[in-house]
Design a protein around this motif. Structure first.
Motif, PDB file in Angstrom:
ATOM      1  N   ARG A 212      -7.383 -89.443-100.683  1.00  0.00           N
ATOM      2  CA  ARG A 212      -5.817 -89.937-101.375  1.00  0.00           C
ATOM      3  C   ARG A 212      -5.685 -91.253-101.476  1.00  0.00           C
ATOM      4  NH1 ARG A 212      -7.934 -86.004-103.023  1.00  0.00           N
ATOM      5  NH2 ARG A 212      -6.446 -84.456-103.728  1.00  0.00           N
ATOM      6  N   ASN A 213      -5.605 -92.245-102.338  1.00  0.00           N
ATOM      7  CA  ASN A 213      -5.767 -94.093-101.689  1.00  0.00           C
ATOM      8  C   ASN A 213      -4.417 -94.165-102.890  1.00  0.00           C
ATOM      9  OD1 ASN A 213      -7.933 -94.451-101.000  1.00  0.00           O
ATOM     10  ND2 ASN A 213      -8.633 -94.800-102.536  1.00  0.00           N
ATOM     11  N   VAL A 214      -3.329 -94.880-101.961  1.00  0.00           N
ATOM     12  CA  VAL A 214      -1.970 -94.161-102.353  1.00  0.00           C
ATOM     13  C   VAL A 214      -1.167 -95.697-101.836  1.00  0.00           C
ATOM     14  CG1 VAL A 214       0.373 -93.349-102.273  1.00  0.00           C
ATOM     15  CG2 VAL A 214      -1.550 -92.349-101.612  1.00  0.00           C
ATOM     16  N   ALA A 215      -0.272 -96.395-102.986  1.00  0.00           N
ATOM     17  CA  ALA A 215      -0.065 -97.679-102.919  1.00  0.00           C
ATOM     18  C   ALA A 215       1.470 -97.230-103.367  1.00  0.00           C
ATOM     19  CB  ALA A 215      -0.424 -98.769-103.999  1.00  0.00           C
ATOM     20  N   LEU A 216       2.139 -97.807-102.229  1.00  0.00           N
ATOM     21  CA  LEU A 216       4.251 -97.438-101.879  1.00  0.00           C
ATOM     22  C   LEU A 216       4.353 -98.886-102.570  1.00  0.00           C
ATOM     23  CD1 LEU A 216       4.108 -96.373 -98.101  1.00  0.00           C
ATOM     24  CD2 LEU A 216       5.243 -95.550-100.218  1.00  0.00           C
ATOM     25  N   ILE A 217       5.257 -98.612-103.311  1.00  0.00           N
ATOM     26  CA  ILE A 217       5.766-100.238-103.919  1.00  0.00           C
ATOM     27  C   ILE A 217       7.195 -99.710-104.464  1.00  0.00           C
ATOM     28  CG2 ILE A 217       3.811-100.147-105.455  1.00  0.00           C
ATOM     29  CD1 ILE A 217       4.979 -99.426-107.810  1.00  0.00           C
ATOM     30  N   GLY A 218       8.361-100.529-104.910  1.00  0.00           N
ATOM     31  CA  GLY A 218       9.964-100.589-105.058  1.00  0.00           C
ATOM     32  C   GLY A 218      10.736-102.197-104.734  1.00  0.00           C
ATOM     33  N   ASN A 219      12.218-102.091-104.573  1.00  0.00           N
ATOM     34  CA  ASN A 219      12.886-102.589-104.438  1.00  0.00           C
ATOM     35  C   ASN A 219      12.652-103.014-103.380  1.00  0.00           C
ATOM     36  OD1 ASN A 219      14.586-104.464-105.968  1.00  0.00           O
ATOM     37  ND2 ASN A 219      15.956-103.750-104.981  1.00  0.00           N
TER      38      ASN A 219
END
Length: 983
Positions: free
Chosen positions: A142-149
């Protein structure tokens, strides 16, 4: 002794005494001849005996005792020679005046390091061989990107996963921030670069998966790092602070994930703040969480995202990275099922969210409460136990606390009970929720594997034909197909000397030693100039602070490559050296932010200019959205997204890549040039050989077209009929104009349009088609550097009305047509009431209610205005949305903090372009030095100062762009208009 031979002082005063040699010579002269011959024979015999004895001694190696030998003073050695101590050292002899006194003759060895690096591979709970084995099974990846403020806890959340899988010494009181590898990141306490981690983790069914996670910066200035991460990810984890809720950067991240066509899951982080900081009752905390999820769904629905974000659907995770725990409703239900062992956790999971109540008498779940005292299941079964654990741990102590913890399965030692409340709470809660298997189950269930995501990913990012071997292999994520790698980032080594390329393998298998072709962003099958040959020398699995070397990597994985970075500037496509000649490139990254702040730099020592240029090249490779440019005046400029972005880039330029001192000018904003009316005359220009003549006018572009072109909502690569239908249906263009679009400019996604508005009955269309490409190149050149101050042109429609083209091909070459097309575009532009455009920031400010008035005052002094001022639900905070011109925003955050005593926190990012008040060509305006210009003089001031900085004349010269015949025509029409442009 004869006294007459000496005086009273003892000095010899007798006759001269001969030398011993003279005496010997005299004695030899007096010697008989036969005696002399005998003596010579005797001496010769003696010499022969001596030589024979010396030879015998050498052959027999008879040791000679030199301890009593006489050594002259100048031959004595008191200290060992350098060659004796360092026999392999190189001896350098330097004159004193060959280099500055500040430079040592032998420079000390410097070990540069700008990042935290593990000295050796750390101990992990999984075997790296097992990790390498999972890489061959893309269904388990599983290839995941952590994004957010900013400061919503992305890096701490990843720390939680790293702590679970790595056997490192973790402090209970300090945050490790494992993926903040750079020293300046740790010092600033924000992430600057996105960093990957590849972890082997288990889901709730104890099945192992390889989770590739990319931690991205939350600051809006570094949104380009989010773009790079989303390109190679198959899913986006949006981390949201429960208290602050959905911020502007959170909304931008959600929209960007939808644009990249990746599914979204949400992690509601900092749940502890609801309990310990806001002290909300469980019911109010539920409403706060529900409101946050409603905001997320509202944004996603506007973007066309079909799925709903809701905990019972398994795409929401609750977490407190600060206290080391996270759970989903499924993992929380499993705690109940493991304890009671009489029901399935899946049945309970569906009933733990929303308007669901437990009727205790009938022991059934209903959508309506049994009585007024009934509480929702999420409040009763999730939040209230969580609140009770917090209150018991913080309110109890000693044996009573230990007994209570034992009842819920938390085992602590007696010395643990003496810990401070925060580490004790962290230790107990992390043990209660045990691990992140619920989080892994969410990733596995909600995000597709590389095999399942391949079709959507390739159709979205690949620019070539899919009905070829490489295209079909990528659609299947085939490890045995042709090699195709999408490089999205370049990572520098810890010493800043070399770069390694990071990307995703879409098909094939990359091996160490493979010969590959590196295709740049401007490569095409027609123009193969931007292509180089390279060899993959090393391959790593990149783990932020360490690298795991492998000898090959297959389709579906992320990897770091050595040896292929030399020709890569931003992104690239890597394919096989042979047998894949019809492969095209992956689409370059499309950012949701624009660089609009620039600074000019120069080295303090002019001799270090080549060194600075090399450092600029490395900075350009390191930051995806940065741009470097050399102005006509020779000054070197760096263009970035904001002050912090440029500050980090200049830090790297000075210390990491250049090791030099530079002089930095004050930051300025970039501008654009536009028109607000249609050209007052039909402008024409003749080629230098007087054989060709082009006629053109300029007019404003309809609102919205520029945004559609830049976002690639419409592309000229489409079929002509499809492009025409788009402009007909959305902007009511007539069919003739919609089918006459020649080009967008500058480049293929520029916000200007060139139309062929000529009539076949008036000109020879066949001859016009032969010079079409040259006219388009002149249009592209002109829109890239406008006539006002060499800034790009924006929102302008250029119409070619007439074209008198020479019959002979030799008279209509590119050298004749291209500059003429540019000149006629400039003249049409200048006669259409030109104006300057400036970039505006959207500013989001969070502050207490008593600071709102101070924010209004600060904004008013910077030509800013408030768009909205709303209270943040469930908190004592206000959110203020405002708009500020970029050129007046420098130092805004510092000014804001000083006026609000540090209570206000602001983030600003590029929003849109707006026309600067005033006429830039009005020479009646007098600019006074050291005095602020009035509002109507701003355009003139910006233009004049920009032209001065670029080494141009203050006024726009009409003679540069208008032919003599055009000047005469202009004089006939309007004499005042001609004076308008004179020097």
């Amino acid at each position: 002794m004869d006294e007459n031979l000496y005086d009273e002082f003892g000095n010899y005063i007798g006759p001269d005494l001969g030398d011993d040699d003279d005496v010997d010579e005299e004695s030899d002269d007096e010697m008989p001849e036969e005696w002399g011959d005998a003596k010579m024979e005797e001496d010769a015999a003696y010499d022969d005996d001596v030589k024979e004895s010396d030879a015998n001694m050498m052959q027999e190696d008879v040791p000679v005792d030199n301890s009593q030998a006489i050594v002259l003073h100048e031959d004595k050695v008191y200290y060992p020679n350098s060659s004796d101590v360092y026999p392999e050292a190189e001896i350098l002899v330097e004159d004193e005046d060959t280099q500055p006194l500040e430079t040592p003759i032998i420079a000390p060895v410097k070990h540069k390091q700008f990042s935290h690096v593990e000295k050796e591979l750390p101990k992990t709970k999984f075997d790296f061989k097992y990790l390498a084995g999972l890489m061959d099974h893309p269904n388990l990846i599983r290839n995941v990107a952590l994004i957010g403020n900013l400061h919503h806890g992305k890096t701490k959340l990843l720390d939680l996963l790293v702590q679970e899988t790595h056997l490192l010494d973790w402090s209970m009181t300090k945050n490790m921030r494992y993926t903040d590898t750079r020293f300046d990141e740790q010092k600033r306490k924000i992430s600057i670069k996105s960093q990957p981690m590849s972890l082997v983790m288990q889901n709730l069914r104890d099945k192992s998966y390889l989770i590739n996670v990319m931690d991205t910066p939350g600051h809006v200035n570094f949104s380009d790092e989010q773009t790079a991460a989303l390109r190679i990810a198959d899913g986006a984890i949006v981390v949201i602070d429960c208290v602050e809720g959905v911020m502007a950067q959170t909304a931008r991240g959600l929209r960007h994930a939808v644009e990249e066509e990746v599914p979204v899951c949400v992690v509601l982080n900092k749940m502890d703040r609801l309990i310990l900081e806001l002290k909300l009752p469980p019911t109010d905390a539920y409403h706060k969480i529900h409101h946050t999820l409603e905001e997320v769904n509202k944004i996603l629905s506007k973007c066309g995202y079909s799925k709903k974000i809701s905990p019972e659907l398994g795409n929401v995770c609750f977490a407190s990275a600060e206290y080391g725990w996270l759970f989903t409703l499924e993992s929380y239900a499993k705690i109940y099922s493991d304890y009671h062992e009489n029901f399935d956790e899946k049945d309970l999971t569906k009933r733990l969210w929303g308007d669901t109540y437990l009727h205790k008498k009938k022991r059934v779940f209903r959508p309506k409460p049994e009585s007024s005292k009934n509480k929702r299941t999420f409040v009763e079964f999730v939040l209230e136990p969580l609140y009770k654990i917090h209150s018991y741990i913080l309110g109890s102590e000693g044996d009573a606390l230990k007994r209570m913890l034992t009842q819920v399965g938390i085992h602590v030692k007696n010395e643990d009970l003496l810990m401070n409340p925060k580490p004790l709470l962290k230790k107990c809660l992390s043990q209660f929720f045990m691990n992140s298997r619920g989080f892994v189950s969410m990733l596995v269930g909600q995000f597709p594997s590389p095999v399942d995501a391949a079709r959507a990913k390739i159709r979205h990012t690949y620019t070539g034909e899919l009905q070829i071997d490489a295209g079909r292999a990528m659609l299947r994520c085939d490890r045995k197909g042709p090699l195709m790698i999408n490089i999205v980032k370049l990572y520098s080594r810890p010493d800043g000397e070399k770069f390694d390329a990071y990307g995703r393998i879409l098909s094939g298998t990359a091996k160490v030693g493979s010969k590959v072709r590196v295709l740049g962003e401007s490569y095409s099958l027609e123009d193969e100039e931007d292509m180089t040959m390279a060899e993959i020398s090393k391959i790593w699995v990149y783990e932020s602070r360490y690298r795991v070397e492998v000898n090959r990597v297959t389709a579906g994985n992320w990897a770091l490559f050595e040896g292929i970075d030399h020709s890569i500037i931003k992104t690239a496509t890597v394919c096989d050296e042979k047998g894949n000649s019809d492969a095209c490139i992956f689409r370059p990254l499309r950012f949701n932010l624009e660089s609009c702040v620039k600074v000019a730099i120069e080295p303090i020592q002019p001799s270090e200019l080549p060194k600075m240029l090399e450092a600029l090249r490395k900075v350009n490779k390191s930051y995806p959205l940065i741009a470097t440019k050399v102005e006509d005046s020779g000054e070197h400029t760096i263009i970035g997204t904001g002050e912090l972005y440029l500050d980090c880039a200049l830090h790297d330029l000075r210390l990491m890549y250049g090791e030099l001192e530079i002089r930095v000018a004050d930051p300025v904003a970039t501008f654009c040039e536009t028109v607000i009316e249609t050209s007052s005359l039909k402008c024409f220009a003749e080629t230098p050989n007087k054989k060709n003549k082009l006629t053109m006018i300029a007019e404003p572009l309809e609102e919205g077209i520029a945004a559609d072109i830049e976002s690639e909502t419409v592309r000229l690569g489409w079929d002509d009929k499809k492009v025409a239908n788009f402009f007909q249906s959305k902007y009511d263009w007539d069919i003739l104009a919609a089918r006459s679009i020649w080009a967008f400019g500058p480049d293929t996604t520029g916000p200007n349009v060139l139309l062929d508005d000529t009539l076949a009955s008036e000109i020879d269309k066949t001859r016009l088609s032969t010079v079409r490409q040259s006219i388009v190149q002149g249009f592209q050149w002109g829109t890239r550097e406008g006539p006002l101050c060499n800034e790009p042109i924006r929102n302008v429609k250029f119409k070619l009305l007439d074209a008198d083209i020479a019959k002979e091909a030799i008279y209509r070459t590119g050298g004749q047509i291209i500059p003429t097309a540019r000149r006629v575009a400039y003249s049409a532009f200048l006669l259409a009431t030109p104006r300057l455009m400036e970039p505006l920031y959207f500013v989001e400010i969070q502050c207490p209610a008593d600071c709102v008035a101070a924010i209004y005052n600060v904004l008013a002094r910077r030509r800013g205005h408030v768009l909205a001022s709303l209270p943040k639900a469930g908190t004592p905070l206000y959110t203020v949305h405002a708009s500020v011109p970029v050129i007046d925003s420098f130092g805004f955050e510092t000014d804001l903090r000083s006026h609000t005593e540090g209570k206000a926190f602001a983030q600003s990012f590029f929003d849109h372009w707006d026309v600067v008040p005033g006429d830039p060509l009005d020479k009646s305006i007098i600019l006074k030095p050291l005095e602020p210009s009035p509002l109507e003089a701003l355009a003139r001031e910006f233009m004049v100062k920009t032209r001065r900085r670029k080494g141009l004349r203050e006024n726009v010269s009409i003679n540069r762009f208008f032919d003599e015949h055009m000047l005469l025509e202009l004089a006939k029409q309007d004499a005042d208009l001609q004076d308008y442009f004179q020097e």
